[in-house]
Design a protein around this motif. Structure first.
Motif, PDB file in Angstrom:
ATOM      1  N   UNK A  16       0.964  -1.233   0.080  1.00  0.00           N
ATOM      2  CA  UNK A  16       0.038  -0.010  -0.142  1.00  0.00           C
ATOM      3  C   UNK A  16       0.751   1.287   0.121  1.00  0.00           C
ATOM      4  N   UNK A  17       1.904   1.399   0.763  1.00  0.00           N
ATOM      5  CA  UNK A  17       2.712   2.501   1.142  1.00  0.00           C
ATOM      6  C   UNK A  17       3.725   2.753  -0.382  1.00  0.00           C
ATOM      7  N   UNK A  18       4.079   1.630  -0.894  1.00  0.00           N
ATOM      8  CA  UNK A  18       4.951   1.772  -1.696  1.00  0.00           C
ATOM      9  C   UNK A  18       4.269   1.654  -3.289  1.00  0.00           C
ATOM     10  N   UNK A  19       2.951   1.505  -3.395  1.00  0.00           N
ATOM     11  CA  UNK A  19       2.335   1.561  -4.499  1.00  0.00           C
ATOM     12  C   UNK A  19       2.705   0.427  -5.242  1.00  0.00           C
ATOM     13  N   UNK A  20       3.213  -0.860  -4.733  1.00  0.00           N
ATOM     14  CA  UNK A  20       3.738  -1.910  -5.287  1.00  0.00           C
ATOM     15  C   UNK A  20       2.585  -3.199  -5.507  1.00  0.00           C
ATOM     16  N   UNK A  21       2.232  -4.022  -6.666  1.00  0.00           N
ATOM     17  CA  UNK A  21       1.633  -4.951  -6.846  1.00  0.00           C
ATOM     18  C   UNK A  21       1.698  -5.934  -5.398  1.00  0.00           C
ATOM     19  N   UNK A  22       0.778  -6.539  -5.253  1.00  0.00           N
ATOM     20  CA  UNK A  22       0.686  -7.209  -4.012  1.00  0.00           C
ATOM     21  C   UNK A  22       1.287  -8.465  -4.064  1.00  0.00           C
ATOM     22  N   UNK A  23       1.339  -9.196  -5.022  1.00  0.00           N
ATOM     23  CA  UNK A  23       1.956 -10.689  -5.437  1.00  0.00           C
ATOM     24  C   UNK A  23       3.655 -10.285  -5.513  1.00  0.00           C
ATOM     25  N   UNK A  24       3.830  -9.244  -5.882  1.00  0.00           N
ATOM     26  CA  UNK A  24       5.234  -8.849  -6.374  1.00  0.00           C
ATOM     27  C   UNK A  24       6.186  -8.800  -4.785  1.00  0.00           C
ATOM     28  N   UNK A  25       5.390  -8.208  -3.611  1.00  0.00           N
ATOM     29  CA  UNK A  25       5.844  -8.145  -2.317  1.00  0.00           C
ATOM     30  C   UNK A  25       5.505  -9.545  -1.578  1.00  0.00           C
ATOM     31  N   UNK A  26       4.269 -10.306  -2.029  1.00  0.00           N
ATOM     32  CA  UNK A  26       3.963 -11.506  -1.079  1.00  0.00           C
ATOM     33  C   UNK A  26       4.871 -12.644  -1.565  1.00  0.00           C
ATOM     34  N   UNK A  27       5.350 -12.733  -2.803  1.00  0.00           N
ATOM     35  CA  UNK A  27       5.876 -14.145  -3.149  1.00  0.00           C
ATOM     36  C   UNK A  27       7.259 -14.286  -2.464  1.00  0.00           C
ATOM     37  N   UNK A  28       8.206 -13.417  -2.336  1.00  0.00           N
ATOM     38  CA  UNK A  28       9.381 -13.339  -1.573  1.00  0.00           C
ATOM     39  C   UNK A  28       9.220 -13.817  -0.393  1.00  0.00           C
ATOM     40  N   UNK A  29       8.328 -13.257   0.521  1.00  0.00           N
ATOM     41  CA  UNK A  29       7.887 -13.677   1.680  1.00  0.00           C
ATOM     42  C   UNK A  29       7.512 -15.171   1.820  1.00  0.00           C
ATOM     43  N   UNK A  30       6.512 -15.389   1.118  1.00  0.00           N
ATOM     44  CA  UNK A  30       6.204 -16.871   1.135  1.00  0.00           C
ATOM     45  C   UNK A  30       7.171 -17.996   0.673  1.00  0.00           C
ATOM     46  N   UNK A  31       8.119 -17.655  -0.236  1.00  0.00           N
ATOM     47  CA  UNK A  31       9.021 -18.535  -0.829  1.00  0.00           C
ATOM     48  C   UNK A  31      10.178 -18.682   0.378  1.00  0.00           C
TER      49      UNK A  31
END
Length: 436
Positions: A129-144
Motif C-alpha cells: 500500500x505505502x510503496x504502490x507495488x503489486x501485492x504478489x510482487x511483495x508477497x511471493x518473496x515472503x512466502x518463498x
C-alpha cells in the motif's frame, strides 16, 4: 509383494486423508495393516510400535517443543515484528523484495510456517500500500522464504524427524540446507515475483489487512535478532569447532552448546528472561505462553510419532532390505528416488509434513545401507515434500484467501512457487552430492 503392500499403504493414507481422518490415526492404521500384510505376528507389530515411539520421540521431542516455545516467545513479544520492521527500514523502498525475502528467511528459521505467515501478512499489505507495488510482487518473496525454511531447515518438525530417522547430523544438515536455500529463495522469491508484477489483485472493501495495523511497543532490535538466530549460531559454531579447533575446554563447551537440544534450551531460557521476565510480563504470563506453544505443537508431535511407528514396522518386517535393493534395480539414484517418493505423496496427500514423514518410512533403508549421505537425503525428501501444491494443501487456501486471489491466480503464483522451490532444491541437492 512388499512393493504392493507399500503402494496399498500409501493409497489408504491418501483415502483416509480425503476423509479428513487425522494423520496421527491414519499413520497408525497403515502401520498395523502393513505389518499384518507383510506377515508379521500381531505381538511383533505391537512391539515394533513401541520401539517406533521410543526411537522417534527420543530424538526429537525436546527439539520440536523447545523450537515451538522459542517461536511463540518471538511472536507474542513482538520480536518477530521488530525483526521484520528493522529489515524493511534498512533495505529501503527500492529494495523492498529483498527486504521481505530476508525478513521471511530470518522469521522462518525459528517460527513455524503458519505463525510466520500470519505475522508477515500485515507487513506485506502495508508495504504494498505505502510503496504502490503489486501485492504478489511483495508477497511471493515472503512466502518463498517461509516455505523453504519450513521444508529444509531444523528445528522445523519435518526436517527434525528426517534427521532423526536417517541418523543424520543436525548441524551438517543445517549448513547444507542453508547453502541450498539461499539461491532457491532468490529464484523462487524476487525473480518469480518480477513475473507476477502485472497480476492485479483486487481487495474487497473492509479487508482485514487493508488498513494500517495499530502501533505497539516492541522489543529492541539487537536482542530480537540475536535470540531469533541464537540456535543457528550455536549449532553452526559447534560444527566449525568440531572441524577446526583443537581439543580443549573451549571446544568441549562449544560442542555441548551446539547440540540442537542444548542450543534451543539456551535460546529459550534467554528469551524467557529477555522477552518475558525482564520485559515486565512476569513469570506466570511467560509460562502461559510456553504452555500454549507446547499445546499448539502437540498434534504435530503425535503425527510425527505415528510416522516413526510406520517406519519401524517397515524396518522390522524385513521390507527395508527390499526397498534398499529397489532403487538399484531401477537404476534410480537414491536421492532422486527419495525426492520422487516425497513428491508423489505431497501431490496426493497435500501436507508437506505428512508427505515427508511417510516418505521416510520408504527411503530410510537406502540411507541406513550407507549408499547415500543421510544429510542430503533429509534435504531431498524435504524438497520433494513441497512439490506441486494444489487444492488439497491448506497452504494453498491460506495464500489464496489472505490475498483474495482467484483459483487461476493462486495456481500461477503459489503452486508455481512451491514447484519451483522443489525442483531447484532437488537440483541443489544433486549438485551438492557431487562435491561431498
Amino acid at each position: 509383494m512388499q512393493l504392493l503392500v507399500i503402494a496399498l499403504a500409501v493409497l489408504i493414507q491418501i483415502y483416509l486423508t480425503t476423509k479428513k481422518v487425522s494423520p496421527f490415526l491414519s499413520l497408525l492404521i497403515i502401520a498395523i495393516l502393513s505389518g499384518l500384510l507383510l506377515g508379521m505376528d500381531p505381538a511383533d507389530i505391537a512391539r515394533s510400535m513401541e520401539r517406533g515411539v521410543a526411537n522417534t520421540l527420543g530424538g526429537l521431542a525436546l527439539i520440536i517443543c523447545l523450537g515451538a516455545v522459542l517461536g511463540k516467545l518471538l511472536e507474542v513479544s513482538g520480536a518477530a515484528e521488530r525483526i521484520s520492521g528493522t529489515l524493511i527500514n534498512a533495505f529501503g523502498p527500492s529494495r523492498v523484495q529483498w527486504a521481505v525475502l530476508v525478513t521471511g528467511f530470518l522469521i522462518g528459521i525459528p517460527l513455524y510456517y503458519n505463525a510466520g505467515f500470519v505475522i508477515l501478512v500485515p507487513l506485506v499489505f502495508s508495504i504494498s500500500r505505502r510503496a504502490g507495488l503489486p501485492l504478489l510482487y511483495v508477497a511471493i518473496p515472503m512466502a518463498a522464504s517461509l516455505s523453504t525454511t519450513h521444508c529444509f531447515l531444523p528445528p522445523h518438525p519435518s526436517p527434525v524427524f528426517l534427521v532423526n530417522a536417517f541418523k543424520a547430523n543436525m548441524g551438517t544438515t543445517l549448513i547444507y540446507g542453508l547453502i541450498i536455500t539461499v539461491p532457491v529463495v532468490i529464484i523462487a522469491g524476487p525473480l518469480l515475483g518480477q513475473f507476477l508484477k502485472k497480476v492485479k489483485v483486487e481487495l474487497p472493501a473492509g479487508h482485514s489487512f487493508s488498513q494500517a495495523a495499530p502501533v505497539k511497543t516492541l522489543p529492541a532490535a539487537l536482542p530480537s535478532f540475536l535470540l531469533g538466530l541464537l540456535p543457528v549460531i550455536l549449532i553452526t559454531t559447534s560444527v566449525v569447532a568440531s572441524n577446526f579447533m583443537q581439543e580443549g575446554l573451549v571446544r568441549k563447551v562449544l560442542l555441548f552448546a551446539g547440540e540442537p537440544t542444548i542450543a534451543l534450551l539456551i535460546s529459550v531460557l534467554a528469551a524467557v528472561y529477555v522477552f518475558g521476565v525482564r520485559a515486565g510480563a512476569g513469570m506466570a504470563v511467560t509460562m502461559k505462553w510456553l504452555n500454549e506453544a507446547i499445546a499448539g505443537i502437540a498434534v504435530i508431535l503425535l503425527i510425527i510419532t505415528a510416522g516413526g511407528v510406520f517406519k519401524q514396522v517397515l524396518q522390522d518386517s524385513g521390507t527395508d532390505k527390499y526397498i534398499a535393493s529397489f532403487s538399484s534395480r531401477w537404476n534410480l539414484p537414491p536421492l532422486l528416488f527419495g525426492w520422487i517418493v516425497a513428491a508423489l505423496l505431497r501431490v496426493a496427500i497435500g501436507s508437506a509434513t505428512v508427505a515427508g514423514i511417510t516418505a521416510a518410512g520408504v527411503v530410510t533403508p537406502l540411507v541406513l545401507s550407507g549408499s547415500v549421505s543421510p544429510e542430503l537425503m533429509v534435504l531431498a525428501v524435504g524438497t520433494g515434500s513441497v512439490f506441486g501444491s494444489h487444492v488439497n494443501d491448506s497452504g494453498f487456501w491460506m495464500f489464496k484467501e489472505f490475498f483474495n486471489l482467484s483459483m487461476k491466480q493462486t495456481f500461477l503464483s503459489w503452486s508455481v512457487m512451491e514447484t519451483l522451490i522443489s525442483l531447484l532444491g532437488l537440483a541443489g541437492v544433486l549438485l551438492l552430492d557431487l562435491f561431498i
